[in-house]
Design an enzyme around this catalytic site. Structure first.
Site, mmCIF file in Angstrom:
data_model
loop_
_atom_site.group_PDB
_atom_site.id
_atom_site.type_symbol
_atom_site.label_atom_id
_atom_site.label_comp_id
_atom_site.label_asym_id
_atom_site.label_seq_id
_atom_site.Cartn_x
_atom_site.Cartn_y
_atom_site.Cartn_z
ATOM 1 C CD GLU A 224 11.543 -31.351 29.344
ATOM 2 O OE1 GLU A 224 12.525 -31.096 29.973
ATOM 3 O OE2 GLU A 224 11.484 -31.385 27.937
ATOM 4 C CD GLU B 186 10.664 -28.211 25.155
ATOM 5 O OE1 GLU B 186 11.984 -28.889 25.205
ATOM 6 O OE2 GLU B 186 10.407 -27.568 26.086
HETATM 7 O O1 AHR Z 1 14.894 -27.433 24.113
HETATM 8 C C1 AHR Z 1 15.860 -27.627 25.097
HETATM 9 C C2 AHR Z 1 15.313 -27.976 26.547
HETATM 10 O O2 AHR Z 1 14.808 -29.236 26.329
HETATM 11 C C3 AHR Z 1 14.040 -27.321 27.026
HETATM 12 O O3 AHR Z 1 14.320 -26.164 27.845
HETATM 13 C C4 AHR Z 1 13.631 -28.746 27.874
HETATM 14 O O4 AHR Z 1 12.236 -28.464 27.984
HETATM 15 C C5 AHR Z 1 13.875 -29.795 27.251
HETATM 16 O O5 AHR Z 1 14.286 -30.712 27.932
#
Ligand code: AHR
Length: 525
Positions: free
Chosen positions: A206, A329
């Site tokens: 990110e 994710e």
């Molecule tokens: O999963 C929690 C957070 O969500 C992670 O650290 C990040 O990559 C995303 O914004």
């Protein structure tokens, strides 16, 4: 060509639009029809990568510490400090890959602080997740030991946001080089002679946000520079993953594909869903009404459009489909459980989360020609977890059961299907009632996973399996009496799979009743 659910999603969007703008429109007919599905066994060609059923563990709240790591001296049974009950439960899911150490944490993690004798490791402040002290007790050796206990591939996310190129290169050399070098010898001095196999390496996380607030153009340059030094040592072919967008950011993926495509094996995509439209009030994990149920289903179904649009951009720059899409994710994100540290992202997990997970996984299966990995966030005690722990106690969540039921798709051949289903109506909006995917495993068994997202009515299904003769069908189903039923430490089995009764075979077609708000997996032989 669009397959069943994709067509349904596009139709659904059009219907939503029409319903929304046409106040004078007639009320849609309330009559429900039998839902019809045709599975095309003779058209299967793409394999569902097992990694689509991957997981993610971050140094966040109680995911690593307590969730996995209790230390060798703990009274909780453990193997080299990693708790046995959690590993055993997760092994049941055939975990194919585990991503670590973050998340946002990855871009402030300095791996050299997490090796060597544990009592000599420096601590740090985990600035993203509650400003708590990170002891570094769980580091590279412990993570790779965990992967070996699972028998899964390792996916490591490197630090671009606050790290150096040298640090990243050293890490890969430390883990995977078999020869004589400072890093390989340091690994040996720390008790590990043989290098590990590390299959996946993410260059940042990110980086448009917590990983450095970069523009796409700036990150593209950094990516090209950092990845140069992520080497394949001693035959360990390492696959490089570039940071992709979070939900809708088509400019980001366009720039990264344009400028970096020849230097990456995959690009990531993150997508979290909520029952509301904002991040400050995400809604309660357990206290919600049908309005929020509907909103989550709608937000989850958006994954079909999101995948389609990102893949279209990838196709423009990589028509031969060499670069994979990793949704590394994904999951539901609710307000933290009352009374817990909000920075620890601890949330309960209900039947609603399970249905959402079933939809996501069906969407990944359907796009398996490009989506080759997905990692739900996160394994234990954080966000849409598989496992919740309380001291020495452990329970599994409804989402865990979805992964267990769907594991039959891992490594199977995706089978296209055509679905013609009723709409689930709420207020003035509607969504397709059923969301499904099918596959054929190596032994020739066909599996159909199907979610009935309507919390109010069962769905009658007639399924034709074209290209195969059906001799027998069995099914399992996950459902409960209420939308918010969930497992607790007092009632750990409130939501668990049972047999799906009443399946019939008639003139070669399968007839089944799918309970309201349920996820079913049928095995067809
Ligand atoms: O999963 C929690 C957070 O969500 C992670 O650290 C990040 O990559 C995303 O914004």
């Amino acid at each position: 060509m669009l397959s069943g659910n994709s067509k349904k999603m596009i139709l659904g969007s059009i219907v939503l639009l029409l319903v929304g703008i046409s106040l004078a429109a007639e009320t849609p007919s309330e009559q429900e029809y039998v839902n019809q599905l045709i599975i095309h066994v003779d058209q299967g060609k793409d394999v569902i990568a097992p990694e689509i059923y991957g997981h993610f563990a971050e140094h966040l709240g109680r995911c690593i510490y307590e969730g996995f790591w209790v230390g060798q001296d703990s009274s909780i049974p453990n193997v080299r400090g990693i708790r046995k009950d959690v590993v055993q439960a997760l092994r049941e899911l055939n975990i194919p890959v585990l991503r670590w150490p973050g998340g946002c944490f990855a871009d402030e993690y300095h791996w050299k602080e997490g090796i060597g004798p544990r009592d000599q490791r420096p601590s740090m402040v985990n600035t993203h997740w509650g400003m708590v002290t990170e002891t570094n007790a769980f580091g590279t050796h412990e993570f790779l030991d965990l992967c070996q206990q699972f028998g899964c591939e390792a996916y490591i996310a490197g630090n671009v946001g606050s790290g150096t190129v040298e640090e990243m290169q050293d890490w890969v050399e430390y883990m995977t080089f078999n020869g004589d070098s400072e890093m390989a010898n340091l690994r040996r001095a720390n008790g590990r002679d043989e290098p590990w196999q590390v299959k996946y390496f993410g260059v940042g996380n990110e980086n448009w946000g917590c990983g450095g607030n970069m523009t796409a153009e700036y990150y593209a340059d950094l990516y090209n520079r950092f990845q140069t030094y992520v080497r394949t040592y001693s035959g360990n072919k390492i696959l490089k993953v570039a940071c992709g967008p979070g939900s809708v950011n088509y400019h980001w993926i366009k720039v990264i594909m344009q400028r970096c495509r020849d230097r990456m094996d995959a690009i990531s995509l993150h997508h979290y869903v909520r029952g509301t439209g904002n991040w400050t009030e995400k809604g309660s994990a357990t206290q919600f009404d049908e309005k929020e149920w509907f909103a989550l289903m709608k937000n989850t179904l958006f994954i079909y459009e999101l995948l389609q649009k990102n893949i279209e951009i990838m196709d423009r720059y990589d028509p031969r489909k060499r670069v994979n899409l990793f949704v590394d994710e994904w999951g539901t994100w609710w307000d933290a459980e009352p009374g817990t540290n909000p920075a620890f992202l601890y949330q309960q997990n209900t039947l609603r989360d399970a249905v959402s997970a079933g939809i996501f996984l069906n969407a990944f299966n359907e796009h398996c020609y490009r989506v080759k990995m997905a990692n739900i966030a996160q394994t234990n005690n954080v966000l849409q977890a598989m496992i919740l722990t309380k001291g020495e106690k452990m329970i599994v969540t409804p989402t865990y059961h979805v992964f267990e039921m769907y594991k039959v798709h891992q490594g199977a051949t995706y089978l296209p299907s055509d679905l013609n289903c009723n709409m689930y109506r709420y207020d003035s909006q509607e969504l397709p009632t059923l969301v499904c995917s099918a596959s054929k495993d190596k032994a020739g068994k066909i599996h159909l996973s199907i979610c009935n997202i309507n919390p109010k009515a069962p769905a009658e299904l007639v399924c034709e399996v074209r290209g195969a003769t059906v001799k027998s069908v069995t099914g399992r189903v996950l459902t409960a009496s209420k939308m918010n039923t969930h497992n607790t430490f007092d009632k750990p089995d409130a939501v668990k799979p049972t047999a799906l009764d009443g399946i019939k075979l008639q003139d070669g077609k399968i007839l089944a009743t799918l309970p309201s708000k349920s996820i079913a997996v049928l095995t067809i032989e």
